[in-house]
Design a protein around this motif. Structure first.
Motif, PDB file in Angstrom:
ATOM      1  N   GLU A 135       0.948  -1.153   0.059  1.00 22.75           N
ATOM      2  CA  GLU A 135       0.169   0.026   0.009  1.00 22.75           C
ATOM      3  C   GLU A 135       0.734   1.398   0.110  1.00 22.75           C
ATOM      4  OE1 GLU A 135      -3.563   1.551  -0.875  1.00 22.75           O
ATOM      5  OE2 GLU A 135      -3.136  -0.703  -0.301  1.00 22.75           O
ATOM      6  N   GLY A 136       0.582   2.074  -1.174  1.00 26.79           N
ATOM      7  CA  GLY A 136       1.669   3.497  -1.199  1.00 26.79           C
ATOM      8  C   GLY A 136       2.934   3.121  -1.760  1.00 26.79           C
ATOM      9  N   ALA A 137       3.213   1.949  -2.143  1.00 20.35           N
ATOM     10  CA  ALA A 137       4.259   1.725  -2.978  1.00 20.35           C
ATOM     11  C   ALA A 137       4.517   2.197  -4.119  1.00 20.35           C
ATOM     12  CB  ALA A 137       4.826   0.424  -2.885  1.00 20.35           C
ATOM     13  N   THR A 138       5.594   2.707  -4.711  1.00 22.81           N
ATOM     14  CA  THR A 138       5.801   3.156  -6.212  1.00 22.81           C
ATOM     15  C   THR A 138       6.070   1.916  -7.063  1.00 22.81           C
ATOM     16  OG1 THR A 138       8.065   3.753  -6.002  1.00 22.81           O
ATOM     17  CG2 THR A 138       6.186   5.530  -5.673  1.00 22.81           C
ATOM     18  N   SER A 139       6.635   0.980  -6.368  1.00 22.57           N
ATOM     19  CA  SER A 139       7.009  -0.249  -7.326  1.00 22.57           C
ATOM     20  C   SER A 139       5.724  -1.262  -7.163  1.00 22.57           C
ATOM     21  CB  SER A 139       8.235  -0.973  -6.789  1.00 22.57           C
ATOM     22  OG  SER A 139       7.757  -1.134  -5.448  1.00 22.57           O
ATOM     23  N   GLY A 140       5.979  -1.809  -8.516  1.00 24.85           N
ATOM     24  CA  GLY A 140       4.755  -2.991  -8.478  1.00 24.85           C
ATOM     25  C   GLY A 140       4.741  -3.644  -9.988  1.00 24.85           C
ATOM     26  N   GLY A 141       3.748  -4.488  -9.966  1.00 22.55           N
ATOM     27  CA  GLY A 141       4.166  -5.415 -11.472  1.00 22.55           C
ATOM     28  C   GLY A 141       2.788  -6.532 -11.473  1.00 22.55           C
ATOM     29  N   ILE A 142       3.299  -7.447 -12.311  1.00 22.35           N
ATOM     30  CA  ILE A 142       2.193  -8.606 -12.389  1.00 22.35           C
ATOM     31  C   ILE A 142       2.664  -9.719 -11.764  1.00 22.35           C
ATOM     32  CG2 ILE A 142       1.111  -7.479 -14.284  1.00 22.35           C
ATOM     33  CD1 ILE A 142       2.888  -9.072 -16.234  1.00 22.35           C
ATOM     34  N   PHE A 143       1.745 -10.727 -11.381  1.00 24.97           N
ATOM     35  CA  PHE A 143       2.333 -11.837 -10.825  1.00 24.97           C
ATOM     36  C   PHE A 143       1.542 -13.093 -11.515  1.00 24.97           C
ATOM     37  CE2 PHE A 143       2.532  -8.153  -8.302  1.00 24.97           C
ATOM     38  CZ  PHE A 143       3.726  -8.327  -7.466  1.00 24.97           C
TER      39      PHE A 143
ATOM     40  N   PRO B 167      -3.293  -5.328  -3.223  1.00 26.61           N
ATOM     41  CA  PRO B 167      -4.369  -6.506  -2.704  1.00 26.61           C
ATOM     42  C   PRO B 167      -4.255  -6.873  -1.460  1.00 26.61           C
ATOM     43  CG  PRO B 167      -2.534  -7.119  -4.442  1.00 26.61           C
ATOM     44  CD  PRO B 167      -2.289  -6.033  -4.354  1.00 26.61           C
ATOM     45  N   ILE B 168      -2.964  -6.963  -0.744  1.00 32.35           N
ATOM     46  CA  ILE B 168      -2.811  -7.002   0.583  1.00 32.35           C
ATOM     47  C   ILE B 168      -2.092  -5.897   1.289  1.00 32.35           C
ATOM     48  CG2 ILE B 168      -1.304  -8.644   2.098  1.00 32.35           C
ATOM     49  CD1 ILE B 168      -1.609 -10.619  -0.351  1.00 32.35           C
ATOM     50  N   GLU B 169      -2.911  -5.229   2.292  1.00 31.28           N
ATOM     51  CA  GLU B 169      -2.204  -3.834   2.722  1.00 31.28           C
ATOM     52  C   GLU B 169      -1.188  -4.252   3.685  1.00 31.28           C
ATOM     53  OE1 GLU B 169      -5.358  -1.316   4.102  1.00 31.28           O
ATOM     54  OE2 GLU B 169      -6.414  -1.808   2.471  1.00 31.28           O
TER      55      GLU B 169
END
Length: 152
Positions: free
Chosen positions: A111-119, A142-144
């Motif tokens: 939550e609030g992170a700038t990094s991310g992607g697909i799983f 999806p999971i805080e």
């Protein structure tokens, strides 16, 4: 200046049940080049990476069954790209290939992170992540309470 004495990851080796099927996925969908292959029966493998560079991923046809996430060992393989737009390009290619995703669309690591992607999972069920270091801050995790990548 301090020099690190920690070792670096050289390459990742994955056991696969069907080298041709896995090679098609990693080569044709994810875009890894084939740097070398072993085609002898009982000793089949493929070294993957960019032409002129060292291997980053090796596929070994040594498994009799799919990946078991409940066993000790590899949790998931994270693949970094430069931008969220590139992550979305991979998402489209993977959808066209018929891959199912753990979460819908690009999601932040927390939550609030700038990094991310697909799983998602490879043909043998190995958990994979394609992420960018920034650009995912507009999505909801999806999971805080924990990193998204740890629970798929």
């Amino acid at each position: 200046m301090t020099t690190s004495t920690a070792p670096r990851t050289g390459h990742i080796g994955l056991n696969v049940t069907d080298l041709e099927h896995s090679l098609a996925f990693y080569r044709d969908v994810l875009g890894y080049g084939v740097l070398g292959e072993g085609k002898e029966e009982g000793r089949r493998f493929a070294f993957l990476g960019e032409e002129g560079a060292r291997p980053v991923l090796t596929l070994w046809q040594q498994a009799d069954a799919a990946f078991a996430g409940g066993n000790a060992g590899l949790h998931h393989l994270a693949i970094e790209v430069d931008t969220i737009e590139r992550v979305r390009e991979y998402e489209s290619a993977l959808r066209a290939y018929g891959v199912e995703f753990a979460y819908e669309g690009v999601v932040p690591h927390g939550e609030g992170a700038t990094s991310g992607g697909i799983f998602f999972h490879d043909p043998d069920g190995t958990r994979l992540e394609i992420y960018a270091p920034s650009g995912a801050e507009s999505g909801a995790a999806p999971i805080e309470s924990a990193p998204t990548c740890g629970f798929f």
